[in-house]
Write an enzyme that holds these catalytic residues in place. Structure first.
Site, PDB file in Angstrom:
ATOM      1  N   ASP A 167       0.832  -1.203   0.000  1.00  0.00           N
ATOM      2  CA  ASP A 167       0.000   0.000   0.000  1.00  0.00           C
ATOM      3  C   ASP A 167       0.871   1.259   0.000  1.00  0.00           C
ATOM      4  OD1 ASP A 167      -2.811   0.997   0.391  1.00  0.00           O
ATOM      5  OD2 ASP A 167      -1.922   1.927   2.151  1.00  0.00           O
ATOM      6  N   GLU A 216      14.470 -15.352   0.814  1.00  0.00           N
ATOM      7  CA  GLU A 216      14.758 -16.410   1.793  1.00  0.00           C
ATOM      8  C   GLU A 216      13.822 -17.595   1.578  1.00  0.00           C
ATOM      9  OE1 GLU A 216      14.103 -14.514   5.579  1.00  0.00           O
ATOM     10  OE2 GLU A 216      15.833 -13.189   5.345  1.00  0.00           O
TER      11      GLU A 216
HETATM   12  C1  NOJ Z   1      -4.477   2.944  -0.914  1.00  0.00           C
HETATM   13  C2  NOJ Z   1      -5.601   2.014  -0.613  1.00  0.00           C
HETATM   14  O1  NOJ Z   1      -5.909   1.296  -1.781  1.00  0.00           O
HETATM   15  C3  NOJ Z   1      -6.728   2.873  -0.123  1.00  0.00           C
HETATM   16  O2  NOJ Z   1      -7.911   2.134  -0.010  1.00  0.00           O
HETATM   17  C4  NOJ Z   1      -6.314   3.485   1.195  1.00  0.00           C
HETATM   18  O3  NOJ Z   1      -7.320   4.375   1.627  1.00  0.00           O
HETATM   19  C5  NOJ Z   1      -5.013   4.253   1.053  1.00  0.00           C
HETATM   20  N1  NOJ Z   1      -4.024   3.535   0.310  1.00  0.00           N
HETATM   21  C6  NOJ Z   1      -4.428   4.567   2.410  1.00  0.00           C
HETATM   22  O4  NOJ Z   1      -3.946   3.382   3.002  1.00  0.00           O
END
Ligand code: NOJ
Ligand code: CA
Length: 566
Positions: A216, A268
């Site tokens: 993310d 790993e």
């Molecule tokens: C991207 C994620 O896909 C989204 O849903 C989220 O709100 C933001 N990153 C923050 O983590």
């Protein structure tokens, strides 16, 4: 043609051309009837996923969370949210998926934790100047008594990106940075402890059999918070326009050092664990994230943002194949996810609306406009041409599924599901809506629990209700409604995925037609895809028809239709 599948599952490079199905766990299937999808629900649907023909699933966060941002606010990276299951349920789910030869990818959220994470609670308790605060980004405020935020930085979800805390002695104190909701404090990635803890998390899930990670906000970890920058940063909606690796917040060159460390951990394992970056960066910077010494793969959101034209599709596909080939990664394609308006709806928006396949339609991490602005401005959902939207979505998806590289699908798109545009304000959950009322309608419309059956409580989502309201028209999209209809979108996806598996070939293509409204390419084994972007029929090229996204005319490929030939 036989449909016996290729042994993608046991190949170390299974990910390079995998079809990865994104599950938003709380909205997929609810086993215990509390209205929230859960891990047992996912396990119960493994036969469905098998029949659909996906190679892997990617699970959006299922970690303990108060759900300030749909689970992207993580309280504990090494556990399961008790609202949706236990670690034992997780192990059982992985075992069931693996037994069905489906790989498991989990979401990892390294840019920020939640404000309920042990570390953040400790940081608040320990006070200014403590080692605990050094794991996050705390600063003194400006103004005589520190009453002004350290800078004017804005949060992606609206409002300012700094929140003031109350110190242990009860006085108003320092401020912490949160690029997203205030419940999502940003980690300090200059702190070795943060590095070490994430390596521990990667090993924790890898040891439990997880095959890969979706990272993310992969472009956001490293920041330059030199005060001189603060004054300069005009930061509206998370759109990254900087492309030289020197932006104070996004896509800094040194973020790749983090992923070099992660790669060492992935290696790993046998086979090495895989990763895909969520990085909304300039096209020429994407390949950095997908290099084999880094994460290996990055989402390429270019087609998601593209206009529905042959020229745009052609240029994007060409550019991405060339860029990834240069570094040895594999490219990815995606039209829908939990952050953007479903593509069956985007493609049906009135012409000229941002999101109706218009450039820049979805350019930030919350999905940018993608038609949401139009809905918020009172755009009448009845004006969405759903038939056109679905026709185009089916054509675009079938074309994409024939491309080299891997394909990411979002739960419900195999049903041709439309965005749910009318959700009462009081039922909405997305912080992007609450923090940014009148500007953002939020992402709840693509997160409504799936319809499995025409009848029954919550359309078969579970024995109880659904945590977001499902509209009556969901009945027409339900899995059981579509199962016996040979022309249904579900059956198109099923056939396409099984055929794709059968037809898998080297990661390259040759264009055979690049015309104003028609694109065609052939893969090394003679598998070809032809897409008519126009509205008028064109002559159907020679060859055995394997599959088409809609009915074919006599010797004709109708408008907004794709065909696979051999
Ligand atoms: C991207 C994620 O896909 C989204 O849903 C989220 O709100 C933001 N990153 C923050 O983590
Ligand atoms: Ca449940």
């Amino acid at each position: 043609m036989s449909l016996s599948s290729h042994d993608v599952f046991n190949a170390p490079d299974w990910w390079r051309q995998a079809v990865v199905y994104q599950i938003y766990p709380r909205s997929f299937a609810d086993a215990n009837g509390d209205g929230i999808g859960d891990l047992k629900g996912i396990t119960s649907r493994v036969p469905y996923l098998k029949e659909l023909g996906v190679d892997a699933v990617w699970l959006s966060p299922f970690y303990p969370s108060a759900l300030a941002d749909g689970g992207y606010d993580v309280d504990d990276y090494r556990d399961v949210d008790p609202k949706i299951g236990t670690l034992d349920d997780f192990d059982a789910m992985v075992a069931a998926l693996h037994a069905a030869h489906i790989k498991v990818v989990v979401d990892i959220v390294p840019n920020h934790s939640s404000d309920l994470h042990e570390w953040f609670k400790a940081a608040l308790a320990a006070g200014k100047g403590s080692a605990e605060r050094e794991r996050y980004i705390f600063r003194d405020g400006r103004g005589e008594n520190g009453e002004l935020p350290p800078s004017d930085l804005k949060s992606i979800f609206g409002g300012r990106a700094w929140e003031r805390v109350t110190e242990p002695d009860g006085t108003p104190g320092q401020w912490y940075l949160h690029l997203f909701a205030k419940e999502q404090p940003d980690f300090n990635w200059d702190n070795p402890e943060v590095h070490a803890d994430f390596l521990k998390t990667l090993r924790f899930w890898s040891d439990r059999g997880v095959d890969g990670f979706r990272v993310d906000v992969a472009h956001g970890l490293k920041k330059d918070l030199n005060p001189a920058f603060h004054a300069m940063v005009g930061f509206d909606d998370g759109v990254v326009d900087s492309d030289d690796g020197q932006h104070p917040l996004w896509d800094r060159d040194e973020v790749q050092d983090v992923y070099a460390e992660w790669r060492a951990v992935f290696n790993e394992y046998d086979p090495p664990r895989t990763a895909v970056a969520e990085a909304w960066v300039a096209p020429h910077r994407q390949a950095r994230y997908s290099s084999p010494s880094g994460l290996g793969q990055t989402f390429n959101f270019d087609l998601l943002k593209a206009e529905f034209t042959a020229t745009d599709f052609h240029d994007i596909i060409d550019r991405n194949l060339t860029a990834t080939k240069a570094l040895g990664g594999s490219t990815t394609w995606v039209f829908s996810n939990h952050d953007v308006v479903r593509h069956a709806t985007r493609y049906g928006l009135p012409d000229g609306v941002a999101g109706a396949g218009a450039p820049g339609a979805a350019s930030s991490t919350t999905g940018g406009n993608s038609g949401k602005q139009w809905l918020l401005d009172g755009g009448d959902p009845a004006e969405v041409d759903q038939a056109k939207g679905l026709r185009r979505a089916r054509a675009a998806t079938l074309f994409m599924l024939a491309l080299p590289g891997s394909a990411y699908l979002y739960q419900g798109e195999e049903l041709g599901l439309q965005e749910v545009s009318q959700i009462p304000d009081e039922d909405r959950q997305d912080p992007a809506f609450f923090r940014n009322r009148q500007i953002e309608i939020g992402r709840d419309g693509c997160r409504v629990p799936l319809p499995w059956t025409r009848e029954g409580s919550s359309f078969g989502f579970g024995p109880g209700g659904a945590h977001l309201p499902q509209p009556a028209w969901f009945a027409d999209y339900a899995v059981d409604t579509q199962t016996d209809d040979s022309a249904s979108t579900l059956n198109l996806y099923r056939r396409a995925l099984h055929l794709r598996n059968e037809l898998e070939t080297e990661e390259s293509l040759e264009w055979t037609q690049v015309a104003p409204t028609v694109l065609a390419f052939v893969r090394p084994n003679g598998w070809s895809a032809v897409m008519n972007f126009g509205t008028e029929p064109v002559a159907l090229p020679e060859g055995e028809v394997l599959l088409a996204s809609g009915p074919l005319g006599d010797g004709e490929l109708p408008g907004e239709t794709t065909v696979w030939l051999r």
